[in-house]
Design an enzyme around this catalytic site. Structure first.
Site, short mmCIF file in Angstrom:
data_model
loop_
_atom_site.label_atom_id
_atom_site.label_comp_id
_atom_site.label_asym_id
_atom_site.label_seq_id
_atom_site.Cartn_x
_atom_site.Cartn_y
_atom_site.Cartn_z
N CYS A 9 20.97 46.97 -41.52
CA CYS A 9 20.57 48.24 -40.90
C CYS A 9 19.86 49.17 -41.87
O CYS A 9 20.40 49.53 -42.92
CB CYS A 9 21.80 48.94 -40.31
SG CYS A 9 21.40 50.53 -39.54
N ARG A 12 21.19 53.56 -42.09
CA ARG A 12 22.55 53.88 -42.52
C ARG A 12 22.76 55.25 -43.15
O ARG A 12 23.90 55.65 -43.40
CB ARG A 12 23.07 52.79 -43.46
CG ARG A 12 23.37 51.51 -42.73
CD ARG A 12 23.92 50.48 -43.70
NE ARG A 12 22.88 49.63 -44.26
CZ ARG A 12 23.06 48.84 -45.32
NH1 ARG A 12 24.22 48.83 -45.93
NH2 ARG A 12 22.08 48.06 -45.76
N TRP A 182 19.62 55.00 -32.67
CA TRP A 182 18.36 55.19 -31.93
C TRP A 182 17.38 54.16 -32.45
O TRP A 182 17.61 53.53 -33.49
CB TRP A 182 17.82 56.60 -32.11
CG TRP A 182 17.77 57.07 -33.53
CD1 TRP A 182 16.84 56.72 -34.48
CD2 TRP A 182 18.69 57.97 -34.18
NE1 TRP A 182 17.13 57.34 -35.67
CE2 TRP A 182 18.25 58.12 -35.52
CE3 TRP A 182 19.82 58.66 -33.75
CZ2 TRP A 182 18.92 58.93 -36.43
CZ3 TRP A 182 20.49 59.47 -34.67
CH2 TRP A 182 20.03 59.60 -35.98
N GLU A 187 10.79 48.14 -33.83
CA GLU A 187 11.68 47.17 -33.17
C GLU A 187 11.11 46.81 -31.80
O GLU A 187 11.17 45.67 -31.35
CB GLU A 187 13.08 47.75 -32.98
CG GLU A 187 13.81 48.08 -34.26
CD GLU A 187 15.22 48.58 -33.97
OE1 GLU A 187 15.41 49.81 -33.91
OE2 GLU A 187 16.13 47.74 -33.77
N1 ARG Z 1 16.31 45.26 -32.66
C1 ARG Z 1 17.13 45.43 -31.49
C2 ARG Z 1 16.24 45.73 -30.28
O1 ARG Z 1 15.06 45.81 -30.41
C3 ARG Z 1 18.13 46.54 -31.66
C4 ARG Z 1 19.04 46.44 -32.87
C5 ARG Z 1 19.69 47.75 -33.22
N2 ARG Z 1 18.70 48.75 -33.50
C6 ARG Z 1 18.96 50.05 -33.77
N3 ARG Z 1 17.94 50.86 -33.95
N4 ARG Z 1 20.20 50.50 -33.82
O2 ARG Z 1 16.70 45.93 -29.19
#
Ligand code: ARG
Length: 320
Positions: A9, A12, A182, A187
């Site tokens: 992560c 953090r 968030w 991602e």
């Molecule tokens: N990478 C994952 C997704 O695209 C989520 C993982 C957790 N990500 C976070 N920002 N807490 O759905």
């Protein structure tokens, strides 16, 4: 503290702000489902997202253990057609087939962003329940400069809520402890929508941009930039908390400094911490991290349906 030690992560820095809901007394699947909805409501706050974890009963080595079978509370179905092509999220094709075998039916007109139901194991039962629309905030994606972008019909859910990892302390294991933060824009923009094994949108976007996928050697890079701009722009438009990878990188390095001052070294997995686009333009790229995971932590565990109890429940409740 478990979040603080989560080696993959980048977010953090904010570990102290985690809201923890004690749901250890809940036993039946219905109350677990209700607690998940309550989690989504309290964490979403119309876009002013709060990092939160709901902790259900610890593993006791007996039947009746609690698991959420979904990878995340919010995920989109994936349907493989007879032509082998996938409608929706290819990552969830197997899980979608599994929930259908448990009796779930897709909407009358299946689409690319159909929310999967929650599959909850508790008290020796397995229940499959759709999420109420109002518990789920989604963001329609548009681009600040390209009017055609909106017509691609892309969207994503506002809250990433991982539900299949375990919370492990020195003396207990919590196999059901869904948590959310968030999103970092990449991602969604780079991985969920860009990966060839996911929504694979880069060729479509490059085409709209008028790029030549043979001669323009960096067409993928251009498409990635545009889709990531669209994600950040659209989340901001709707007032939904999101962080870009440059800010996330700076925050992670601040976290490393603070931990150092506290007498701890941050344990991290480089390949997960470094953003999937513009890697070397972020500070986190230019150093290495020790990787000796500490407890408490958030860890991977075997898929619920591959545990003895899960396999038994699947046999009992699935129709071929
Ligand atoms: N990478 C994952 C997704 O695209 C989520 C993982 C957790 N990500 C976070 N920002 N807490 O759905």
């Amino acid at each position: 503290m478990a979040w603080r030690e989560a080696v993959r992560c980048i977010g953090r820095l904010h570990w102290r702000s985690l809201q923890v809901v004690d749901a250890r007394s809940l036993e039946d699947a219905d109350s677990v489902y209700d607690a998940c909805l309550e989690h989504l409501r309290r964490a979403t706050r119309d876009g002013r997202i709060v990092p939160m974890q709901t902790v259900f009963a610890p593993w006791r080595g007996t039947e009746g253990g609690i698991r959420i079978w979904n990878h995340q509370l919010l995920r989109y179905a994936g349907y493989r057609g007879p032509d082998g092509l996938v409608l929706g999220d290819p990552q969830n094709v197997d899980f979608t087939r599994l929930v259908r075998s448990l009796g779930w039916s897709p909407p009358a007109n299946p689409g690319s962003f159909d929310l999967l139901p929650l599959v909850i194991q508790a008290g020796g039962k397995l229940v499959v329940r759709d999420l109420p629309r109002e518990a789920v905030l989604e963001v329609r994606l548009e681009h600040p400069e390209y009017p055609w972008f909106e017509a691609l019909g892309l969207r994503w859910h506002a809250v990433p809520a991982v539900s299949d990892m375990m919370l492990v302390t020195r003396d207990e294991v919590f196999p059901c402890a869904p948590f959310n933060g968030w999103y970092m824009g990449t991602e969604i923009g780079a991985r969920n929508l860009g990966d060839t094994g996911r929504y694979n949108m880069l060729p479509r976007i490059a085409e709209k941009l008028g790029l030549d996928q043979v001669r323009d050697r960096l067409w993928k890079d251009r498409a990635l930039l545009v889709i990531n701009e669209a994600v950040l722009h659209s989340f901001e438009r709707d007032g939904v908390k999101v962080v870009d990878h440059h800010q996330a990188s700076r925050e992670f390095l601040t976290h490393c400094d603070r931990e150092h001052e506290a007498g701890r070294e941050v344990q991290a997995e480089w390949s997960w911490i470094v953003p999937p686009v513009s890697a070397s333009a972020t500070g986190v790229f230019h150093r290495l991290y020790p990787l000796r995971p500490k407890l408490p932590n958030l860890l991977l565990q075997v898929a619920a349906w591959n545990t003895p109890e899960g396999a038994r429940l699947l046999k009992r409740f699935a129709r071929p």
